[in-house]
Design an enzyme around this catalytic site. Sequence first.
Site, PDB file in Angstrom:
ATOM      1  N   LYS A  79       0.839  -1.212   0.000  1.00 39.44           N
ATOM      2  CA  LYS A  79       0.000   0.000   0.000  1.00 39.44           C
ATOM      3  C   LYS A  79       0.876   1.265   0.000  1.00 39.44           C
ATOM      4  CE  LYS A  79      -3.861  -2.321   0.102  1.00 39.44           C
ATOM      5  NZ  LYS A  79      -3.423  -3.670  -0.266  1.00 39.44           N
TER       6      LYS A  79
HETATM    7  C1  LIG Z   1      -9.856  -3.342  -1.452  1.00 35.15           C
HETATM    8  C2  LIG Z   1      -9.201  -4.052  -0.307  1.00 35.15           C
HETATM    9  N1  LIG Z   1      -9.861  -4.136   0.865  1.00 35.15           N
HETATM   10  C3  LIG Z   1      -9.319  -4.746   1.931  1.00 35.15           C
HETATM   11  C4  LIG Z   1      -8.072  -5.305   1.872  1.00 35.15           C
HETATM   12  C5  LIG Z   1      -7.523  -5.992   3.081  1.00 35.15           C
HETATM   13  O1  LIG Z   1      -6.402  -5.335   3.577  1.00 35.15           O
HETATM   14  P1  LIG Z   1      -5.451  -6.028   4.663  1.00 35.15           P
HETATM   15  O2  LIG Z   1      -4.498  -6.887   3.903  1.00 35.15           O
HETATM   16  O3  LIG Z   1      -4.766  -4.875   5.340  1.00 35.15           O
HETATM   17  O4  LIG Z   1      -6.310  -6.803   5.572  1.00 35.15           O
HETATM   18  C6  LIG Z   1      -7.330  -5.239   0.681  1.00 35.15           C
HETATM   19  C7  LIG Z   1      -5.983  -5.809   0.616  1.00 35.15           C
HETATM   20  O5  LIG Z   1      -5.213  -5.602  -0.254  1.00 35.15           O
HETATM   21  C8  LIG Z   1      -7.910  -4.595  -0.445  1.00 35.15           C
HETATM   22  O6  LIG Z   1      -7.262  -4.528  -1.603  1.00 35.15           O
END
Ligand SMILES: Cc1ncc(COP(=O)(O)O)c(C=O)c1O
Length: 268
Positions: free
Chosen positions: A189
């Site tokens: 990210k």
């Molecule tokens: C659109 C979206 N929502 C939620 C997530 C979940 O993030 P995390 O890996 O921090 O749980 C991601 C992960 O890449 C994502 O792309």
Amino acid sequence: MKNIPFAKVVCDGNELKYVQEVIASGWLTTASKAKEFEKRFAEQVEAKHAIAVNSCTAALHLAMDAIGVKAGDRVFVPTMTFTATAEVVRYLGADPVFLDVEFGSSLLTPYILQEAIGKYPDVRTLIVVHYGGQAAKMIVPDGQGILDICRKHDIQVVEDAAHAFPARLHGKIVGSFGNIACFSFYANKTITTGEGGMLVTNDDEIAKRVRVMRLHGIDRDIWSRFKDSMPNWEYDVIAPGFKYNMPDINAAIGLAQLERAEAMRKER
Ligand SMILES: Cc1ncc(COP(=O)(O)O)c(C=O)c1O
């Protein structure tokens, strides 16, 4: 053949310095660095509360819990997203209703939402995804944005802003359009903490519930138990919560990344 990395982690600011401070302090779990990260993040997204957790998935799960999604409910979720957006709906025994997205932007639009409400008038929750750094049309200069439509139909809005920090829509930063916004600091990210997430809200009641549920349903976190004048063994468990708090080592990396968030956004 040259391999092009999908995402390159840049940790050339104060990351190491802040992590060393955490290690030297001897306090490695959630404490002052996490609190500081929350404060600075809330300032950046102009929100009242920012609550640090160990992933965006955790933030989305806590969001579903805090707004009262329950077994048998249905929740609007766009088709173009990562699996976490829909899986958290299932965690609570509710079902996602998948909505189409616009060709080109891959975003949910006010028009698609309006059509879906016609077909599923019982749905009271939407998770909107700000896909690939672009903000969905929460507000539009003339006419009905996603927020107007949701207000009209009494639909609560959770923003999945995993891809959208920092991002702006008509000059307003993404993070406080809906009832709750959830950010990811996963390694690919714009800013990272290794693994991590942030839940942001302007609603005091939601914030209170999330703070308790991110740490086993305990009504006082370990840092406040250590700092407060009340005895540190005294606390209540008010609900079966989760283990979703962000450790200070991760928050230290986040603080350093936050200092260069705008530059990293531009570079990306
Ligand atoms: C659109 C979206 N929502 C939620 C997530 C979940 O993030 P995390 O890996 O921090 O749980 C991601 C992960 O890449 C994502 O792309």
